[in-house]
Write an enzyme that holds these catalytic residues in place. Sequence first.
Site, short mmCIF file in Angstrom:
data_model
loop_
_atom_site.label_atom_id
_atom_site.label_comp_id
_atom_site.label_asym_id
_atom_site.label_seq_id
_atom_site.Cartn_x
_atom_site.Cartn_y
_atom_site.Cartn_z
CB CYS A 45 12.20 44.50 24.40
SG CYS A 45 12.30 45.91 23.30
CE LYS B 101 21.79 54.30 34.14
NZ LYS B 101 22.73 53.30 33.61
#
Lengths: 287, 489, 295
Positions: B302, B194
């Site tokens: 990140c 996804k």
Amino acid sequence: MNKREDVKKTYKLYIGGKFPRTESGRYFKWTDPKNSTVVNMCRGSRKDFRNAVVSARSAFSGWRSKTAYNRSQILYRIGEMLEGRRGQFMDELILQGASKKEAENEINQSIDRLIYYAGWADKYQQVFSRVNPVASSYFNFSYPEPTGVVSAIAPDEPSLIGLVSIVAPIIAGGNTVVVLASEAKPLCSITFAEVLHTSDVPGGVVNILTGYRSELLEHFSSHMDVNAIVYCGNVKEEIKFVQENAALNVKRPIVYTDENWLDKKVQDPYRILNTLEIKTTWHPVGI
Amino acid sequence: METTTIKSDLKTDWSYSPAPESTDHIRINQQVDLFINGEFIPSEKEKYFETINPANEKKLADVAEADKTDVSKAVSAARKAYENVWSKMDPAERGKYIYRIARLIQERAREFAIIETMDGGKPIRESRDIDIPLVSAHFFYYAGWADKLEYAFPGKQAKPLGVAGQIIPWNFPLLMAAWKIAPALATGNTVVLKPAETTPLTAMKLAEIIQEADLPPGVVNIINGNGKTGRALVEHPDIDKIAFTGSTDVGKLIMKTVAGTGKKYTLELGGKAANIIFEDAAIDQAVEGIINGIFFNQGHVCCAGSRLFVQESVADTVISKLKDRMETLIVGDPLDKNTDIGAINSKMQLDKIKMYVDMGLNEGGTIYQSSCKLPEKGYWHAPTLFTDVSQSHRIVQEEIFGPVLAVQTFRTVDEVITKANNTPYGLSGGVWSDKGAKIFKVSKAIRAGVLWANTFNKFDPASPFGGYKESGMGREGGLEGLMPYVNLV
Amino acid sequence: METFLHRIDEVGAQERVARLFSRSIKKESKIHALKTVLSMIDLTTLEGKDSPGKVKQLCYKAAHLHDQFPDLPTVAAICVYPTMVPVAKKALRDTGLKVASVATAFPSGMTSLSYKLEEVKMVVDAGADEVDMVISRGKFLQGEYHYVSDEIAQVKEACGKSHLKVILETGELVTLDNVRFASDIAMAAGADFIKTSTGKVSPAATPPVVLVMLEAIRDYYNQTGKKIGMKPAGGISKAKLAVQYLVMVRETLGQDWLTADLFRFGASSLANDILMQIVKQSTGVYQSANYFSID
């Protein structure tokens, strides 16, 4: 002739290299299967656990920065000390319900397991490290480091080799540990602490609590300064509970279910790897 | 100084003309369906959501939103493909499929780069030179592992897990898809992926390639949607493994959700990396490293070096050079080949960044922003740095995920190590010094999974990536990247 | 003397170059850049077989680059050996172009300081507007930085009003740390320009070397307020590379340095490639070298 009375042993906790009683002052009665002996075991508390984590955390940087050779020798030394105290463990294991043959086997296996992981303490790094061939002008290498402070729920039985089998790989990897001993058969865990105490293991590297699993599981799994939790057992609700609590600080939950702790199959370097982190370092290659 | 004057009427105000990447050869379907069992199909409820270009807020396509039923469809396609085909296939053949994907991506690289830039806002320079080349390299690297797994784990046999549910973020859409899919396929698992809600398009292009590569139907399924869709995937009982990259909050939620189910998972979560500049560093290269560390991909990284630590003796020099360098960053049209900093990925993210900048000001930080002009349409944020902040400021503690750098100074090695580790995160770190011994000492002492010494934000398929502490668990890339997708027996 | 204050990481410098060189220069900005490059060229002939005839041809070329395009700038200067200075000076009279001469036992520099100073005086007396000296690389590599520095200072004095360009011969200094340190020494000792190479040693100007020298100039300017010029030389024959260097200058030193007063290219065949590109840009048709006079 007067009969000489035995001097009975007081079973305490093992925290930060000392043998304190539980700060809570509580105890639980442990009775051997034959109902011949009653022992007051410390019923470790949340605060005992907290103190143990503080000890484990402060011991961590020293333990991880010892040379691998040194850690290896200390693990070997634990094996030596255990060998030297077989008699005491024989008595306790038998008192806990084992046959003489079973007790002997468990002690032998426990010693061998310590020697096994002692040997790994300065080798797993080589097995799990690599130089990575990156497609640029960099030297890139990965190697394992300890994950930090580990809490561990030892299997209920067999209580000696179960404890040894989870503690040895954790500390071989440079972690420090707070372990909850078997509730059903707690005697030899505290005696094992005496072995650790005389084996050059720095205080705080291994901390052993006795008490109720149902009471302490929450704290073992939720403490924010614990980096990983090893759970031994097959109670589904407990596993779920531990894994849920681990989410609080992204603790690594490691679950061992239905292990035959007396089998050599449960020993391998991947058990050390379970409480290690891989660090990758990049550096340019140039002049 | 006496000057030699040259007869010339050339004025010295040379600026670069626009150099937009041509998009006329790019085809974006107006309607993007789900990719399940090798086919593009509408969602059960035929519900669609819009994906826009964050640089101009124009709609790019309507994207089918998968609900529980669609998730189940995808999972059962993946399960069938796993049981009947993929797990039974000769590993070498499996590898060849993955190689084929790598090659097809190379062939269509520019198309992918342009769509990545349009859908996500990142500069074409990055999508073209970094993201897409790394994507094909990643497939290429793991393809070769497929038939060599017995050499990866001495003493053990590596068995696939089954069906992997994979949820990826919007900052490196296609690259994260590659990081997830390639190792999963190489180890014999099948996949339901996804993509993030704001960046679904390149993953759906990848689905085209997967079709083109003749991958058996169901081996890779790609469905779209928001957090709800993700949750349905995580909760699906027939998933054996969850691989997630995203925020620490969602990572924790996933841990809770899968607790007790026996599902394996790997998490790639947030970070607040320290980038440490010692006085004996190569300063000009360090400045460049700071820039790459925080302004790469608009700071939507990140592992961004969002906490800068500069040794006091060189702090003035470094900060002044940093400001000069920030002035040369070109902010604007992501499709322009000269753009250094593109659009912020979404309005929501822009609002979050602005909230943190306001917070930094309210907390007494001193702000510096480059004087670049921001376009009117779209979501933009100027490169920003804060000085006069400390570890107790929230902009120093929390992940902003934008082009905002917090600068602190330090005096000694011990002090900076302590401060660097004073965070619940542990994804990455940077250390700059010309002294080898110091590099080793500091990089060892930083509790983080990736340490860039005299460089920052470098990635490679062969190099393991992943965090300590609340930055996640498990590694992606390299041999370590196989581990999350196998059972060792 | 101060030791190596500025450390350079080679890989980082290469990556910075790659990023700078990925700039895409199109349309008006390209035309502007090409003209600017043209105006910065030191058209150079430094060969043992140079003769007055060759130098005269070169000077004519310098002043008449491409007469079909009257709005083009001329090159900045021509650069010759000492014996050719009077020839060049005469040929360029009234053109506004400068004459630069190499000196100080170019290209090796392997003679005594007194001979070097004598040579510098000779070219200055002959009318050289600019003097391109070489540093003593052997001394530098021996660690005799004072010697190198003093020599530059004395040459500078001997130059009088002529401009001094100091050639580091970076191909022999090998490391970027050395390049940086030699740049710092040269600037502190009085260089008006620092220059990469003689053109006689390979590698000549490389992009990381030029970047490091530009960064040295920037730091020196920030410390002293003095603007030092830069001249990459050797191996720059293509317009594309020259424009990429302009990008490097613009983003390292800023617009102020985008002038022949502060930036030069030492080159022999670059001018023609620039001309071809300019014609291509204005006609839209790719050009052949046959249409551009070689000297």
